[in-house]
Design a protein around this motif. Sequence first.
Motif, mmCIF file in Angstrom:
data_model
loop_
_atom_site.group_PDB
_atom_site.id
_atom_site.type_symbol
_atom_site.label_atom_id
_atom_site.label_comp_id
_atom_site.label_asym_id
_atom_site.label_seq_id
_atom_site.Cartn_x
_atom_site.Cartn_y
_atom_site.Cartn_z
ATOM 1 N N VAL A 160 29.592 34.609 30.003
ATOM 2 C CA VAL A 160 29.869 34.116 28.609
ATOM 3 C C VAL A 160 29.908 34.918 27.513
ATOM 4 N N LEU A 161 31.079 35.413 27.401
ATOM 5 C CA LEU A 161 31.391 36.547 26.421
ATOM 6 C C LEU A 161 32.065 36.326 25.158
ATOM 7 N N ASN A 162 32.513 34.860 25.319
ATOM 8 C CA ASN A 162 33.112 34.395 24.004
ATOM 9 C C ASN A 162 32.412 33.209 23.385
ATOM 10 N N PHE A 163 32.137 33.427 22.081
ATOM 11 C CA PHE A 163 31.345 32.436 21.448
ATOM 12 C C PHE A 163 32.189 31.514 20.612
ATOM 13 N N GLU A 164 33.367 31.733 20.189
ATOM 14 C CA GLU A 164 33.832 31.024 19.139
ATOM 15 C C GLU A 164 34.014 29.558 19.211
ATOM 16 N N ASN A 165 34.078 29.076 20.302
ATOM 17 C CA ASN A 165 33.761 27.648 20.567
ATOM 18 C C ASN A 165 32.644 27.001 19.907
ATOM 19 N N LEU A 166 31.577 27.772 20.206
ATOM 20 C CA LEU A 166 30.344 27.298 19.485
ATOM 21 C C LEU A 166 30.481 27.006 17.988
ATOM 22 N N LEU A 167 31.274 27.892 17.138
ATOM 23 C CA LEU A 167 31.343 27.649 15.690
ATOM 24 C C LEU A 167 32.220 26.590 15.569
ATOM 25 N N LYS A 168 32.788 25.860 16.453
ATOM 26 C CA LYS A 168 33.651 24.603 16.167
ATOM 27 C C LYS A 168 32.761 23.383 16.376
ATOM 28 N N ILE A 169 31.540 23.616 16.544
ATOM 29 C CA ILE A 169 30.529 22.455 16.645
ATOM 30 C C ILE A 169 29.596 22.275 15.477
ATOM 31 N N ASP A 170 29.830 20.980 14.961
ATOM 32 C CA ASP A 170 29.186 20.789 13.650
ATOM 33 C C ASP A 170 27.606 20.868 13.996
ATOM 34 N N ALA A 171 27.007 20.771 15.148
ATOM 35 C CA ALA A 171 25.636 20.685 15.302
ATOM 36 C C ALA A 171 24.966 22.322 15.127
ATOM 37 N N VAL A 172 26.123 23.264 15.562
ATOM 38 C CA VAL A 172 25.923 24.550 15.644
ATOM 39 C C VAL A 172 25.814 25.095 14.346
ATOM 40 N N GLN A 173 26.693 24.545 13.394
ATOM 41 C CA GLN A 173 26.994 24.987 12.097
ATOM 42 C C GLN A 173 25.843 24.443 11.326
ATOM 43 N N GLY A 174 25.261 23.407 11.656
ATOM 44 C CA GLY A 174 23.925 23.055 10.927
ATOM 45 C C GLY A 174 22.865 24.127 11.062
ATOM 46 N N GLU A 231 21.692 33.243 13.341
ATOM 47 C CA GLU A 231 21.507 34.848 13.266
ATOM 48 C C GLU A 231 22.143 35.642 14.479
ATOM 49 N N LEU A 232 21.138 35.291 15.553
ATOM 50 C CA LEU A 232 21.554 35.919 16.736
ATOM 51 C C LEU A 232 22.794 35.753 17.130
ATOM 52 N N LEU A 233 23.310 34.400 17.130
ATOM 53 C CA LEU A 233 24.772 34.048 17.632
ATOM 54 C C LEU A 233 25.567 34.978 16.783
ATOM 55 N N SER A 234 25.360 35.015 15.392
ATOM 56 C CA SER A 234 26.426 35.945 14.589
ATOM 57 C C SER A 234 26.568 37.341 15.223
ATOM 58 N N VAL A 235 25.379 37.858 15.486
ATOM 59 C CA VAL A 235 25.423 39.309 16.269
ATOM 60 C C VAL A 235 26.269 39.435 17.197
ATOM 61 N N PHE A 236 26.031 38.373 18.183
ATOM 62 C CA PHE A 236 26.786 38.200 19.344
ATOM 63 C C PHE A 236 28.241 37.869 19.175
ATOM 64 N N MET A 237 28.581 37.219 18.004
ATOM 65 C CA MET A 237 29.903 37.269 17.839
ATOM 66 C C MET A 237 30.702 38.161 17.219
ATOM 67 N N SER A 238 30.110 39.032 16.326
ATOM 68 C CA SER A 238 30.911 40.132 15.741
ATOM 69 C C SER A 238 30.023 41.208 15.751
ATOM 70 N N GLY A 239 28.930 41.490 15.912
ATOM 71 C CA GLY A 239 27.807 42.368 15.630
ATOM 72 C C GLY A 239 27.932 43.467 16.797
ATOM 73 N N ILE A 255 39.473 43.114 24.662
ATOM 74 C CA ILE A 255 39.578 41.791 23.857
ATOM 75 C C ILE A 255 38.975 41.748 22.391
ATOM 76 N N TYR A 256 39.350 40.869 21.854
ATOM 77 C CA TYR A 256 38.808 40.655 20.456
ATOM 78 C C TYR A 256 37.790 39.587 20.627
ATOM 79 N N ARG A 257 36.484 39.757 19.925
ATOM 80 C CA ARG A 257 35.232 39.023 20.065
ATOM 81 C C ARG A 257 35.643 37.821 19.166
ATOM 82 N N THR A 258 36.276 38.268 17.913
ATOM 83 C CA THR A 258 36.698 37.003 17.040
ATOM 84 C C THR A 258 38.086 37.665 16.393
ATOM 85 N N PHE A 259 38.704 36.796 16.085
ATOM 86 C CA PHE A 259 40.012 37.221 15.607
ATOM 87 C C PHE A 259 40.262 36.487 14.268
ATOM 88 N N GLY A 260 40.103 37.257 13.303
ATOM 89 C CA GLY A 260 40.203 37.047 11.742
ATOM 90 C C GLY A 260 40.940 37.673 10.981
#
Length: 393
Positions: A220-234, A242-250, A343-348
């Motif tokens: 599992v090397l892409n985490f963008e789908n997690l950010l689309k989940i309301d429960a994760v945003q909560g 915080e750890l997820l954010s590091v794996f997203m783009s840190g 690959i781009y880990r995020t595309f913003g």
Amino acid sequence: MDTIFIDAPVQEQVAELATYISSLRGDEEQALVKEVAPLVEAEKFAEATKVLVKESKTLLEAPEKEFEAAFNLLVAVAIVDADKTVVEDILKVVVSEPTQKTALKFKVLSNIFNTLPANSPLRLSVFTSIVDLAVASDDMDLVLPQLQYVPNWVSEWGVGADAERTLLLNLSDRLKETGNQYQSLEFLLKYLTNFNGSDVSGQKATATRAIVESISLPEVLNFENLLKIDAVQGLKSEKAYELLSVFMSGNVQDYRTLVGKHAGLIKELGLDEEETLRKIRLLSLASLGSENLARELSYQEIAKALEVSEQEVELWVIDVIRAGLVEAKLNQVSKVVVVNRSIYRTFGTAQWQQLSQRLNGWKQSLAEILQVVANAKLTTGAAVSTAVITTSN
């Protein structure tokens, strides 16, 4: 095997089944037959069926060659009214003692599933029993090919949101229990996504589990789908997020800073420290590559970014290529790496700006090439004209 039921009136089916159960018991007085006879006489078939279902555990003792047919007959009787309680009682009998006659039990459950109408909510109970039997008998591989149909089935069955969520979470748990970690995560994310737009206050632990399992699974090397989940945003105020954010783009340095800030965080979340560090290094190298496409990256630059020795760089580049994160070439003599694709880990916004700059660069390069070609044509044309004039003279 196709479902086989005796083509006879229900009263005859009830009588035959009662007789068969009595014979399995060695009951010469046929007490069960005598019990259901008055009910059949009074055409109280639903009550007679309940009596038979209550005594149906005896069918587990049927010889293998008669086992499937015996349960088919029971289902033929029970399916007339399709009473949920009756059907579920049959399912409980079938999945009991899961290590015995397992293959036949799968056939029986499959027959029940296929006999029920495609839109019957009772199919949910049957499918759950199939999964339970597969787990208990260590035969989950039999169920895996069917999981792709679950979303369509749930829609056909017309079950409520609570029942759908229960199924999705149960499948995730069962898959995890049987070592199918990636499929387990897939259904866990489906479960959490099902809460989007509704109250997610009770899903904190499950959302944290989704983050942890996403980070822990090597592929599992892409985490963008997690950010689309309301429960994760909560969970934005939580350390797991915080750890997820590091794996997203840190990068590795961001990771070191976080684990230094929250001592014991990795163990607290149940993650393996060595594997977690390895993964962030791979992702950091992928990001370094995407920021430096077609540019020579020195071993020194890579070693600094990953916080490893220069002697380890080649192994890390090989690993990141194997992971499918980049395409690159190593020059061992010059000690440089040229990344052709990453690959781009995020595309913003930043990635769009980078893409725009590259496109403009390619556009400029193409314009220059076209100009060179045009100049060459003019030069060639002039030379031909001169040659013609000289010949004429």
